[in-house]
Scaffold this active site. Structure first.
Site, PDB file in Angstrom:
ATOM      1  N   LYS A  61       0.953  -1.037   0.071  1.00  0.00           N
ATOM      2  CA  LYS A  61       0.105   0.117   0.113  1.00  0.00           C
ATOM      3  C   LYS A  61       0.900   1.218   0.174  1.00  0.00           C
ATOM      4  O   LYS A  61       1.633   1.413   0.910  1.00  0.00           O
ATOM      5  CB  LYS A  61      -0.863  -0.161   1.327  1.00  0.00           C
ATOM      6  CG  LYS A  61      -1.835   1.057   1.230  1.00  0.00           C
ATOM      7  CD  LYS A  61      -2.674   0.863   2.469  1.00  0.00           C
ATOM      8  CE  LYS A  61      -4.019   2.056   2.582  1.00  0.00           C
ATOM      9  NZ  LYS A  61      -4.776   1.978   3.914  1.00  0.00           N
ATOM     10  N   ASP A  72     -14.385   2.652  11.429  1.00  0.00           N
ATOM     11  CA  ASP A  72     -14.951   2.597   9.978  1.00  0.00           C
ATOM     12  C   ASP A  72     -14.926   1.105   9.482  1.00  0.00           C
ATOM     13  O   ASP A  72     -14.777   0.947   8.546  1.00  0.00           O
ATOM     14  CB  ASP A  72     -13.706   3.035   9.111  1.00  0.00           C
ATOM     15  CG  ASP A  72     -14.295   3.653   7.995  1.00  0.00           C
ATOM     16  OD1 ASP A  72     -15.439   3.669   7.606  1.00  0.00           O
ATOM     17  OD2 ASP A  72     -13.552   3.826   6.760  1.00  0.00           O
TER      18      ASP A  72
END
Length: 357
Positions: free
Chosen positions: A99, A192
């Site tokens: 990432k 989240d």
């Protein structure tokens, strides 16, 4: 005779390289290999004979990784402010998710990224995606993450439309173990939790990921009051701007399970097929309308009870992750050999496999 006078006439010649002989020592990636000696442009490494036959799998505790050890394979998605690539470790052949987050972003986003790095650095749990190493190079943060070849639960749900209760129970049990670890061991509110932040693989593992907006509290009884996260799965107390605790994640879990069971998001816009006018209409609905429930004519009493235990307007009325792990919906399938890995792979091949490259 003048010093150095013969130098202009001196010619040195080296024998031409024996390319055939040299090729015997080179691997496909250009590494020079002779027995337990491995040398490439990134340095030298001595490996045991067992490693030569079968390179050891990289562990989270390994601290010798560098970005040059990886070869990019393909782009597999986008994360919080960055792109995610499938990469392969040159020495072991092991696959990872890389990432990469560009840091030319605003201050608030940088703080979220810093928070994600702190949590990734300290979290070691079988139900949380492993972060092996982080780097800063050329204005970007790079995270070497565990590769989950099934993609996200959101991706899987697009294929199957709905998930039967018995599989949901096994999925949920793993998520609850991950939440228990985050809440009670690390004092972290994820903030989240949603289908796209639950990753799966062909072995049937389900793991929590993406801690860019998580909050770290001083203790398990702490409260937070910042407003970040995905609105759809956000608890009423967070939308209202009040103080909230770990049970805000439990609300999100309840909505995720209900969506997986029914095939649609639990809240419907007032005008039906016309969709939500804006995000504020959705937020107002979550705060003002009764909490959603599992239709009792479609689901077992145990599942309906579990959803009710998660999706309560007042956070004090919700059960904790630890309490939910002993709920009848979770325990009723314990004596059944439910093969979640086969179920995941039966919906189709993983999103990123070597056959697709």
């Amino acid at each position: 005779m003048k010093k150095g006078s013969f130098a202009p006439n001196l010619k040195l010649s080296l024998p031409p390289p024996d390319e055939v002989a040299l090729s015997k020592f080179l691997t496909e990636s250009g590494t020079f290999k002779d027995g337990d000696l491995l040398v490439n442009r990134d340095g030298v490494r001595i490996v045991s004979q067992s490693e030569v036959a079968a390179p050891s799998v990289i562990q989270p505790s390994d601290n010798q990784l560098c970005l040059a050890d990886f070869e990019a394979v393909k782009v597999i998605g986008k994360g919080n402010g960055g792109i995610v690539r499938l990469v392969q470790h040159k020495w072991t052949g092991q696959f990872f998710a890389l990432k990469v987050i560009q840091m030319n972003i605003d201050e608030s986003m940088r703080k979220h990224i810093a928070q994600e790095l702190r949590i990734n650095q300290s979290s070691q749990c079988p139900y949380v995606v492993i972060c092996y190493q982080s780097f800063f190079d050329n204005g970007a943060i790079s995270l070497i993450l565990e590769y989950m070849d099934g993609g996200s639960l959101a991706d899987f749900l697009k294929k199957v439309k709905t998930i039967p209760e018995r599989f949901l129970a096994v999925i949920c049990k793993q998520v609850l173990k991950g939440l228990w670890y985050l809440h009670h061991e690390k004092h972290i509110i994820h903030r989240d939790l949603k289908p796209s932040n639950l990753l799966i693989n062909h072995r049937g593992d389900v793991k929590i990921t993406d801690f860019g907006v998580s909050a770290v509290l001083a203790s398990t009884s702490g409260l937070a009051n910042t407003f970040v996260g995905t609105y759809n799965y956000m608890s009423p107390e967070r939308i209202s701007g009040g103080a909230y605790d770990y049970k805000s994640d439990i609300w999100s879990l309840g909505l995720v399970l209900l969506e997986c069971a029914t095939g649609h998001f639990p809240y419907k816009p007032p005008e039906g097929d016309e969709g939500w006018v804006n995000v504020y209409e959705l937020m107002e609905t979550i705060v003002d309308q009764p909490e959603p429930c599992a239709p009792p004519d479609q689901f077992s009493p145990q599942f309906c009870s579990f959803i009710s235990a998660c999706v309560q307007k007042h956070q004090k009325d919700r059960l904790s992750a630890n309490d939910l792990m002993s709920h009848p919906f979770i325990t009723m399938y314990d004596d059944q050999d439910i093969d979640l890995g086969s179920y995941f792979t039966s919906a189709g091949p993983p999103l990123a496999t070597l056959t697709e490259l």
